[in-house]
Scaffold this motif. Structure first.
Motif, short mmCIF file in Angstrom:
data_model
loop_
_atom_site.label_atom_id
_atom_site.label_comp_id
_atom_site.label_asym_id
_atom_site.label_seq_id
_atom_site.Cartn_x
_atom_site.Cartn_y
_atom_site.Cartn_z
N ARG A 135 56.31 73.72 -8.50
CA ARG A 135 56.43 72.57 -7.41
C ARG A 135 56.98 73.07 -6.23
N PHE A 178 49.87 67.04 -16.01
CA PHE A 178 49.14 65.66 -16.23
C PHE A 178 47.96 65.51 -15.23
N CYS A 203 54.48 60.45 -14.66
CA CYS A 203 55.70 60.97 -14.08
C CYS A 203 56.94 60.30 -14.52
N GLY A 204 57.98 60.90 -15.32
CA GLY A 204 59.02 60.61 -15.89
C GLY A 204 60.35 60.42 -15.20
N ALA A 205 60.19 60.55 -14.08
CA ALA A 205 61.44 60.83 -13.24
C ALA A 205 62.09 59.46 -13.26
N PHE A 250 62.98 68.67 -10.29
CA PHE A 250 62.46 69.15 -9.20
C PHE A 250 62.57 68.15 -7.74
N CYS A 278 52.32 64.27 -9.33
CA CYS A 278 53.93 64.53 -9.37
C CYS A 278 54.64 63.88 -8.22
N ALA A 312 57.78 64.81 -7.02
CA ALA A 312 58.10 65.92 -6.37
C ALA A 312 57.15 66.71 -5.50
S1 SF4 Z 1 58.74 64.09 -9.94
FE1 SF4 Z 1 57.21 65.76 -10.83
S2 SF4 Z 1 58.35 67.14 -12.16
FE2 SF4 Z 1 59.77 65.28 -11.70
S3 SF4 Z 1 59.24 63.89 -13.55
FE3 SF4 Z 1 57.74 63.32 -12.01
S4 SF4 Z 1 55.99 64.52 -12.25
FE4 SF4 Z 1 57.66 65.37 -13.61
#
Ligand code: SF4
Ligand code: SF4
Lengths: 110, 370
Positions: free
Chosen positions: B191, B230, B245-247, B265, B317, B319
């Motif tokens: 990233r 993903f 995205c699990g952020a 990230f 993503c 990030a």
């Molecule tokens: S921002 Fe990107 S690296 Fe962070 S959890 Fe979301 S998808 Fe994953």
């Protein structure tokens, strides 16, 4: 979570209604809104228990003389098949297993 | 079923599934893609007592395991005490290292510790490819650490590879290397975070390489990816994993000074949710911070709305979009349908947010003495 998460379609060995089961001692549950998260410290796998009732069943399996007795006591009959499938998947990934007493019983049987 | 679960997970959990904890910004290497721009220790890093208090809190929240990283976490003098304490409190540990402190004696002690996973970073299947990114001698160092772990019978440690344009053709070699050690291969996505912001343009895989990677992964369900890829699920059959995205929803980062970010990230003020040093500690940040609350609200698909693959790819993503200057509710810069590239072309030079200097060690000037 790939390789950690148990895929929903994992082929499952059938659990047996006549045996007593228990949650693996290396498994921990954490209640969540949808049910519970289960983590196996041994094989490092994570499982989603998709209803609070399933979490209760898993946690208390050992308190019943057999898996069927547990279902009869806790789960509406119409859902027994669904629960048996869910429990079979959990057995396949080693989150639940026949209680050690069952193993001994089987051994004396042969 | 998977989709119902995704919907649930987007609303957030009582505690993170995957918590990354960077214990120090100090590092003996200076990888050119370092997500945390590590190098120098920060004088304000959590003390041993503060770290242990966080472990107690994670135990209370039933966080099952932490991913410890850095910097190079093992350079902290209290590192192994922290690991032991985590395990004693039922918080499993996986730590990432460049291998430089894994001596034979250390490897033997690690092999005797339960509930511990080790991940050795390697970004090339040969020294030339690896060292171009991670620095001279780093390939030999990592291999030596692997040798020591194998000799000590540690069991299946992990070899962790960031897939780049330079190593994307070496996947089979990485797989063979892992097999030779009885190790597990783990691939993650590059990233544009930290120092990666400066190198992403030339290091991120080409689209052809992404397509090849997707098929390679589909064929190898045993290769770990930490759900990195993903966005590739838009190519067809989804890759195994949570695919979202699990952020701030199922993932977060605690940095060395105790600040909590939405994911490892996104070390940027925009994604800082609070600090474990504030009243209420980590639990307060995780459960109630306004940033995490907003990340758990339904998101709009933005420019991805008309794409038939949004369910599988979720727009990729956050990030990667943020640090390339793209809108968060649109395509990923590496969108496999090419929409990211098109969008990137419209980002004005210098418009992408700067990750800041971070903790990179000062550039060493050539000495004129002698
Ligand atoms: S921002 Fe990107 S690296 Fe962070 S959890 Fe979301 S998808 Fe994953
Ligand atoms: S347009 Fe958006 S949803 Fe479609 S493949 Fe690209 S990033 Fe994924």
């Amino acid at each position: 979570m790939r390789g950690v998460l148990i895929p929903p379609g994992t082929a499952a060995g059938e659990v047996r209604g006549d045996l007593r089961y228990r949650m693996d001692p290396q498994v921990a549950l954490r209640p969540e809104r949808f049910g519970a998260l289960a983590y196996h410290y041994g094989n490092r796998r994570l499982n989603f228990l998709r209803s609070p009732l399933l979490a209760t069943v898993v946690e208390t399996l050992d308190e019943y003389p057999s898996l069927q007795a547990s279902l009869d006591a806790l789960v509406p009959a119409a859902q027994h098949d669904t629960y048996r499938r869910a429990l079979s998947a959990l057995a396949t990934s080693q989150f639940i297993q026949p209680s050690p007493e069952e193993d001994r019983g089987q051994r004396t049987d042969d | 079923m998977a989709n119902a679960l995704t919907t649930e997970l987007k609303l957030g959990l009582d505690a993170p599934i995957c918590l990354t904890w960077e214990l120090t910004y100090g590092c003996n290497l200076a990888c050119i893609h370092c997500l945390s721009s590590s190098g120098r220790r920060d004088p304000n890093e959590l003390s041993t007592a503060e770290v242990m208090a966080v472990v107690d809190e994670l135990h209370e929240m039933k966080v099952f395991y932490v991913n410890i990283g850095g910097g190079e976490p093992t350079i902290r003098a209290d590192f192994y005490d922290v690991v032991d304490y985590c395990i004693e409190r039922g918080v499993g540990v996986k730590f990432s290292t460049n291998g430089s402190t894994i001596t034979p004696a250390r490897a033997a002690r690690l092999a005797a510790t339960d509930y511990l996973d080790i991940q050795i970073s390697l970004d090339g299947a040969d020294a030339a490819t690896n060292d171009a990114v991670r620095g001279d001698g780093s390939y030999a160092t990592a291999r030596r650490a692997m040798d020591h772990l194998a000799a000590a019978d540690f069991g299946p440690f992990k070899i962790s590879v960031v897939v780049t344009r330079e190593n994307a053709a070496q996947l089979d070699e990485f797989e063979a290397l892992a097999a030779s050690y009885g190790a597990q291969l783990r691939l993650t996505r590059l990233r544009p975070s930290g120092r990666g912001a400066d190198t992403w343009d030339r290091l991120h895989p080409t689209n052809d390489q992404q397509v090849a990677l997707y098929h390679w992964l589909l064929d190898r369900p045993g290769v770990l990816t930490g759900d990195s890829f993903f966005h590739l699920s838009a190519l067809g059959q989804p890759l195994e994993g949570l695919n979202l995205c699990g952020a701030g929803r199922v993932v977060c980062l605690i940095d060395p000074v105790g600040d909590v970010y939405a994911c490892p990230f996104v070390l940027h003020d925009t994604f800082k949710a609070g600090s474990v040093r504030n009243p209420g500690g980590f639990a307060q940040v995780w459960r109630n911070s306004s940033l995490f609350t907003s990340l758990r609200e339904p998101t709009s698909a933005g420019a991805c709305a008309s794409c038939g693959s949004y369910d599988a790819c979720q727009g990729g993503c956050m990030a990667a979009k943020f640090f390339t200057g793209l809108p968060l509710d649109g395509p990923d810069p590496e969108c496999v349908k090419g929409h990211g590239e098109a969008a990137l072309a419209g980002v004005a030079a210098g418009a992408a947010p700067s990750p800041g200097p971070g903790h990179s060690a000062p550039v060493r000037l050539l000495s004129r003495r002698r």
